[in-house]
Scaffold this motif. Structure first.
Motif, PDB file in Angstrom:
ATOM      1  N   LEU A   1      -6.680  -0.988  -3.848  1.00 51.73           N
ATOM      2  CA  LEU A   1      -6.265  -2.032  -2.907  1.00 51.73           C
ATOM      3  C   LEU A   1      -4.758  -2.047  -2.703  1.00 51.73           C
ATOM      4  CD1 LEU A   1      -9.195  -2.844  -3.595  1.00 51.73           C
ATOM      5  CD2 LEU A   1      -8.479  -5.223  -3.517  1.00 51.73           C
ATOM      6  N   ASP A   2      -4.009  -1.962  -3.784  1.00 51.61           N
ATOM      7  CA  ASP A   2      -2.551  -2.001  -3.668  1.00 51.61           C
ATOM      8  C   ASP A   2      -2.028  -0.822  -2.857  1.00 51.61           C
ATOM      9  OD1 ASP A   2      -2.075  -4.386  -5.090  1.00 51.61           O
ATOM     10  OD2 ASP A   2      -2.245  -3.341  -7.007  1.00 51.61           O
ATOM     11  N   GLY A   3      -2.645   0.335  -3.006  1.00 54.00           N
ATOM     12  CA  GLY A   3      -2.213   1.507  -2.250  1.00 54.00           C
ATOM     13  C   GLY A   3      -2.421   1.349  -0.755  1.00 54.00           C
ATOM     14  N   ILE A   4      -3.557   0.741  -0.372  1.00 54.15           N
ATOM     15  CA  ILE A   4      -3.825   0.525   1.056  1.00 54.15           C
ATOM     16  C   ILE A   4      -2.818  -0.450   1.645  1.00 54.15           C
ATOM     17  CG2 ILE A   4      -5.510  -0.336   2.729  1.00 54.15           C
ATOM     18  CD1 ILE A   4      -7.721   0.589   0.827  1.00 54.15           C
ATOM     19  N   VAL A   5      -2.560  -1.536   0.919  1.00 55.84           N
ATOM     20  CA  VAL A   5      -1.605  -2.537   1.410  1.00 55.84           C
ATOM     21  C   VAL A   5      -0.196  -1.956   1.474  1.00 55.84           C
ATOM     22  CG1 VAL A   5      -0.487  -4.734   0.851  1.00 55.84           C
ATOM     23  CG2 VAL A   5      -2.966  -4.513   0.684  1.00 55.84           C
ATOM     24  N   ALA A   6       0.177  -1.135   0.507  1.00 56.48           N
ATOM     25  CA  ALA A   6       1.498  -0.509   0.532  1.00 56.48           C
ATOM     26  C   ALA A   6       1.645   0.410   1.736  1.00 56.48           C
ATOM     27  CB  ALA A   6       1.724   0.280  -0.764  1.00 56.48           C
ATOM     28  N   THR A   7       0.551   1.009   2.169  1.00 51.67           N
ATOM     29  CA  THR A   7       0.591   1.915   3.316  1.00 51.67           C
ATOM     30  C   THR A   7       0.782   1.161   4.624  1.00 51.67           C
ATOM     31  OG1 THR A   7      -0.845   3.498   2.181  1.00 51.67           O
ATOM     32  CG2 THR A   7      -0.693   3.691   4.578  1.00 51.67           C
ATOM     33  N   PHE A   8       0.070   0.031   4.784  1.00 49.10           N
ATOM     34  CA  PHE A   8       0.108  -0.699   6.052  1.00 49.10           C
ATOM     35  C   PHE A   8       1.121  -1.833   6.074  1.00 49.10           C
ATOM     36  CE2 PHE A   8      -4.032   1.366   6.133  1.00 49.10           C
ATOM     37  CZ  PHE A   8      -4.071   1.842   7.430  1.00 49.10           C
ATOM     38  N   GLY A   9       1.620  -2.228   4.924  1.00 48.56           N
ATOM     39  CA  GLY A   9       2.672  -3.228   4.890  1.00 48.56           C
ATOM     40  C   GLY A   9       2.163  -4.652   4.779  1.00 48.56           C
ATOM     41  N   PRO A  10       3.072  -5.623   4.966  1.00 51.49           N
ATOM     42  CA  PRO A  10       2.760  -7.038   4.710  1.00 51.49           C
ATOM     43  C   PRO A  10       1.751  -7.661   5.670  1.00 51.49           C
ATOM     44  CG  PRO A  10       4.923  -6.817   5.710  1.00 51.49           C
ATOM     45  CD  PRO A  10       4.479  -5.434   5.362  1.00 51.49           C
TER      46      PRO A  10
END
Length: 240
Positions: free
Chosen positions: A21-30
């Motif tokens: 999950l953290d990796g996906i959010v880091a890719t697409f941003g806030p």
């Protein structure tokens, strides 16, 4: 494979996905939020969350979309790239991907939510400047909450608004349609939901169970999930 083996397998899948999950959010941003759901616990289905778009938290309840998936059981399928709105008005592009064990049984979901409010506003502005007329259909509002009762209430409110009549004014086919609609959206797979619906409608729990049973019989839905509670016959004398 035993039931215990399947439970361990499902736990392992959820455990393996949580760090993703953290990796996906880091890719697409806030503007991105990813939520991991365990459908074995509808009232506390959120087992991991990264980002913040809908305000979800670990231990929170599933949304209306999750309840609809739950109602479909193993016939549920991915819902990809759909638009919805949060209660605060944010425009969200979302995808809900079901999780299955090795037997094909659905036991959870991975949900990706992207806040595209700013994109929608820019699109509307550019369309107006370019002279494009008309508009698109307004996305439905989805209730996201960490309290399952608020989600059930929102679904019930939607159905009652559709009839534009109080329960007492509904005839029997309309009452059965109301219960059928709630059942199809997964309301009665949630613990204590029959009692909650009965209270909101001002009827006895026994009457609520009767309407639910009759709606399923009329709809010929032998595969419908059993209510997450059992009827208490002590209040059958209450006026339906």
């Amino acid at each position: 494979m035993t039931d215990a083996d399947l439970e361990r397998e499902r736990d392992a899948v959820l455990g393996a996905l949580a760090p993703v999950l953290d990796g996906i959010v880091a890719t697409f941003g806030p503007v991105c939020e990813v939520v991991l759901h365990d459908y074995r616990r509808p009232e506390h289905s959120v087992v991991a969350v990264a980002g913040s778009v809908t305000g979800r938290a670990v231990g929170g309840a599933m949304s209306e979309i999750g309840m609809r998936m739950l109602a479909r059981g193993d016939h549920a399928s991915d819902e990809l790239n759909y638009l919805t709105r949060t209660g605060s008005g944010a425009l969200v592009k979302a995808s809900t991907m079901v999780l299955r064990d090795s037997t094909g049984a659905v036991f959870g979901a991975l949900c990706v939510n992207v806040d595209v409010t700013a994109v929608g506003q820019a699109h509307a502005l550019l369309g107006a400047l370019a002279g494009f007329g008309g508009g698109t259909a307004e996305p439905p509002v989805t209730t996201y909450g960490n309290d399952i009762d608020s989600v059930v209430d929102a679904i019930l409110d939607t159905h009652q608004l559709r009839h534009r009549q109080p329960w007492a004014a509904l005839d029997r086919p309309q009452r059965l349609e109301l219960f059928r609609g709630l059942d199809e959206r997964g309301v009665f797979a949630v613990r204590r939901s029959v009692e909650q619906v009965a209270t909101r409608l001002g009827i006895s729990r026994a009457s609520a169970y009767t309407y639910l049973s009759q709606s399923r019989a009329a709809d010929s839905r032998p595969d419908a999930p059993a209510p997450a509670t059992t009827p208490d016959r002590t209040d059958e004398g209450v006026q339906p």
